[in-house]
Design an enzyme around this catalytic site. Structure first.
Site, PDB file in Angstrom:
ATOM      1  N   SER A   7      57.666  30.488 -15.268  1.00 45.46           N
ATOM      2  CA  SER A   7      58.665  29.931 -15.261  1.00 45.46           C
ATOM      3  C   SER A   7      58.617  28.924 -16.022  1.00 45.46           C
ATOM      4  O   SER A   7      59.465  28.042 -16.361  1.00 45.46           O
ATOM      5  CB  SER A   7      59.062  29.518 -13.716  1.00 45.46           C
ATOM      6  N   GLY A   8      57.178  28.293 -16.394  1.00 46.03           N
ATOM      7  CA  GLY A   8      57.007  27.159 -16.897  1.00 46.03           C
ATOM      8  C   GLY A   8      56.673  25.774 -16.117  1.00 46.03           C
ATOM      9  O   GLY A   8      56.395  24.912 -16.690  1.00 46.03           O
TER      10      GLY A   8
ATOM     11  N   VAL B 144      54.302  24.066 -12.821  1.00 44.26           N
ATOM     12  CA  VAL B 144      52.958  23.999 -12.591  1.00 44.26           C
ATOM     13  C   VAL B 144      52.584  25.366 -11.410  1.00 44.26           C
ATOM     14  O   VAL B 144      51.201  25.826 -11.689  1.00 44.26           O
ATOM     15  CB  VAL B 144      52.821  22.662 -11.593  1.00 44.26           C
ATOM     16  N   ASP B 145      53.549  25.670 -10.732  1.00 46.75           N
ATOM     17  CA  ASP B 145      52.928  26.751  -9.537  1.00 46.75           C
ATOM     18  C   ASP B 145      52.642  28.259 -10.341  1.00 46.75           C
ATOM     19  O   ASP B 145      51.678  28.791 -10.137  1.00 46.75           O
ATOM     20  CB  ASP B 145      54.124  26.892  -8.565  1.00 46.75           C
ATOM     21  N   SER B 146      53.690  28.641 -10.969  1.00 48.99           N
ATOM     22  CA  SER B 146      53.345  29.836 -11.841  1.00 48.99           C
ATOM     23  C   SER B 146      52.273  29.580 -12.866  1.00 48.99           C
ATOM     24  O   SER B 146      51.188  30.741 -13.031  1.00 48.99           O
ATOM     25  CB  SER B 146      54.500  30.400 -12.555  1.00 48.99           C
TER      26      SER B 146
ATOM     27  N   CYS C  90      68.270  36.082  -6.949  1.00 47.25           N
ATOM     28  CA  CYS C  90      67.420  36.109  -8.045  1.00 47.25           C
ATOM     29  C   CYS C  90      66.108  36.767  -7.693  1.00 47.25           C
ATOM     30  O   CYS C  90      65.814  37.781  -8.370  1.00 47.25           O
ATOM     31  CB  CYS C  90      67.239  34.631  -8.593  1.00 47.25           C
TER      32      CYS C  90
ATOM     33  N   GLY D  95      54.464  32.325  -8.114  1.00 45.41           N
ATOM     34  CA  GLY D  95      54.030  31.189  -7.629  1.00 45.41           C
ATOM     35  C   GLY D  95      54.629  30.770  -6.459  1.00 45.41           C
ATOM     36  O   GLY D  95      54.552  29.600  -5.871  1.00 45.41           O
TER      37      GLY D  95
ATOM     38  N   CYS E  69      69.277  26.694 -11.420  1.00 39.54           N
ATOM     39  CA  CYS E  69      68.948  26.778 -12.690  1.00 39.54           C
ATOM     40  C   CYS E  69      69.790  26.780 -13.817  1.00 39.54           C
ATOM     41  O   CYS E  69      69.987  26.388 -14.892  1.00 39.54           O
ATOM     42  CB  CYS E  69      67.810  28.076 -13.028  1.00 39.54           C
TER      43      CYS E  69
END
Length: 377
Positions: free
Chosen positions: A20-21, A23-25, A113, A137, A210
């Site tokens: 997704s851009g 930190v987690d992913s 989603c 993530g 989002c």
């Protein structure tokens, strides 16, 4: 009952990561790369806001986020692709979101989603690319039980996202990886990002829906459902008019702040949203008490095909931030339905939210399933 972490895919096998851009992913992709997997990043383009979103925007899957995902992929030396899911996202998430508000509900678009474009469409794309699994993530855990994979809460209760993944099917769980579920805290995730030199290590968490980056979801709903945001009367339980509201979309069952009624001898809460008359019904806190909840869209992750006819004991969350309530889950009158009976009344049971079931063993960590809240009493 015993459970163990599921064995990861064979080293060298292809794992596709939903990037997704954030930190987690990004850390998810980095950890799998470190473990020796053939990692491929996929980023979904979900919504065109009409202009690039700057670094301060706190959403996901937007212009800046796609750029960040590509930068991380380049840093890791992995292939990265962007998939245009805008039309299916509108059909499966945004339109149902607006329709739910039109019915006087309080929707959770993140669940839709996950249920559709991520774990249905993106997982299919991952398999088409030769992936053995799709990794995300999310802060949840997938552990192995005697009958197959199970879904569990994250180790860090403050980051746990299991409530939003209740609709994940047993079949999908067998193809999903959640490397961050065992993290002690988000600080640990960020520390890994800094160690690996990922530019998103200090990027703020996404906060907004989002497709509503400015927080004005009423404007989005009004555009999709003209006339749904209609002013009306605020009435008490006897129908006495106490004031007026700008539109039911601005309220949810259980709400106290911002109702706009003063001078009452006791605090007033939103009890119901009457979409037929556009009336906002308010009353004392005691009027919110509910013990029985009708659930639709049931997804069962426990043993068997559904709750036991005599009732399955569980703890039930009626909102993401609420504590779980002990109670029983019974089969509903039709397939895909269930009836929840709580041991003690809960307050603020809102149609459109999810009732998510947790097992009584393992510190209530196992997700037994869930469904959408309908009528309650």
């Amino acid at each position: 009952m015993s459970q163990t972490p599921l064995s990861p895919p064979p080293v060298g096998g292809r794992v596709v990561v939903a990037m997704s851009g954030g930190v987690d992913s990004s850390v998810t992709a980095a950890l799998l790369k470190e473990q020796g997997h053939d990692v491929v990043g996929l980023t979904m383009r979900l919504y065109d806001h009409g202009k690039p979103l700057g670094p301060g925007a706190r959403t996901c899957c937007a212009g800046q986020d796609i750029h960040d995902a590509r930068r991380v992929a380049d840093r890791l030396g992995i292939a990265h692709y962007v998939l245009d899911y805008e039309s299916r996202f509108r059909e499966d998430v945004i339109e149902p979101f607006a329709a739910s508000y039109g019915r006087g509900e309080t929707p959770i678009p993140c669940v839709l989603c996950n249920q559709t474009v991520k774990f249905r469409d993106l997982l299919a794309a991952a398999l088409d690319l030769g992936g053995t699994a799709l990794a995300t993530g999310h802060y949840v855990r997938r552990l192995d039980g005697p009958e197959g994979p199970r879904l569990y809460r994250a180790v860090d209760p403050g980051r746990d996202q299991s409530y939003f993944l209740f609709a994940t099917t047993k079949g999908q769980l067998g193809r999903l990886l959640f490397p961050l579920g065992a993290m002690a805290s988000k600080d640990e995730t960020r520390a890994i990002a800094r160690r690996l030199g990922l530019a998103v290590g200090d990027k703020p968490d996404s906060q907004d829906i989002c497709f509503v980056p400015d927080g004005d979801y009423a404007k989005v709903v009004e555009r999709l459902r003209p006339g749904v945001v209609e002013a009306g009367e605020i009435v008490d339980l006897d129908g006495t008019v106490l004031g007026h509201h700008p539109g039911l979309i601005h309220f949810t069952v259980g709400q106290r702040r911002g109702v706009g009624i003063g001078g009452s001898a006791e605090p007033l809460y939103v009890i119901a949203l009457d979409t037929a008359t556009h009336r906002l019904v308010v009353g004392p806190h005691a009027a919110l008490a509910r013990r029985e909840i009708a659930v639709s869209g049931l997804n069962w992750l426990g043993e068997g095909e559904g709750p036991a006819s005599a009732g399955t004991r569980a703890r039930i969350k009626i909102r993401h931030a609420s504590p779980p309530f002990p109670g029983q889950i019974f089969p509903g009158a039709a397939a895909g339905e269930a009836r929840v009976v709580l041991d003690e009344p809960a307050h603020g049971v809102a149609p459109g939210q999810a009732a998510v079931f947790y097992g009584l063993d393992d510190n209530d960590a196992r997700v037994l399933g869930g469904g959408w809240i309908g009528a309650s009493r």
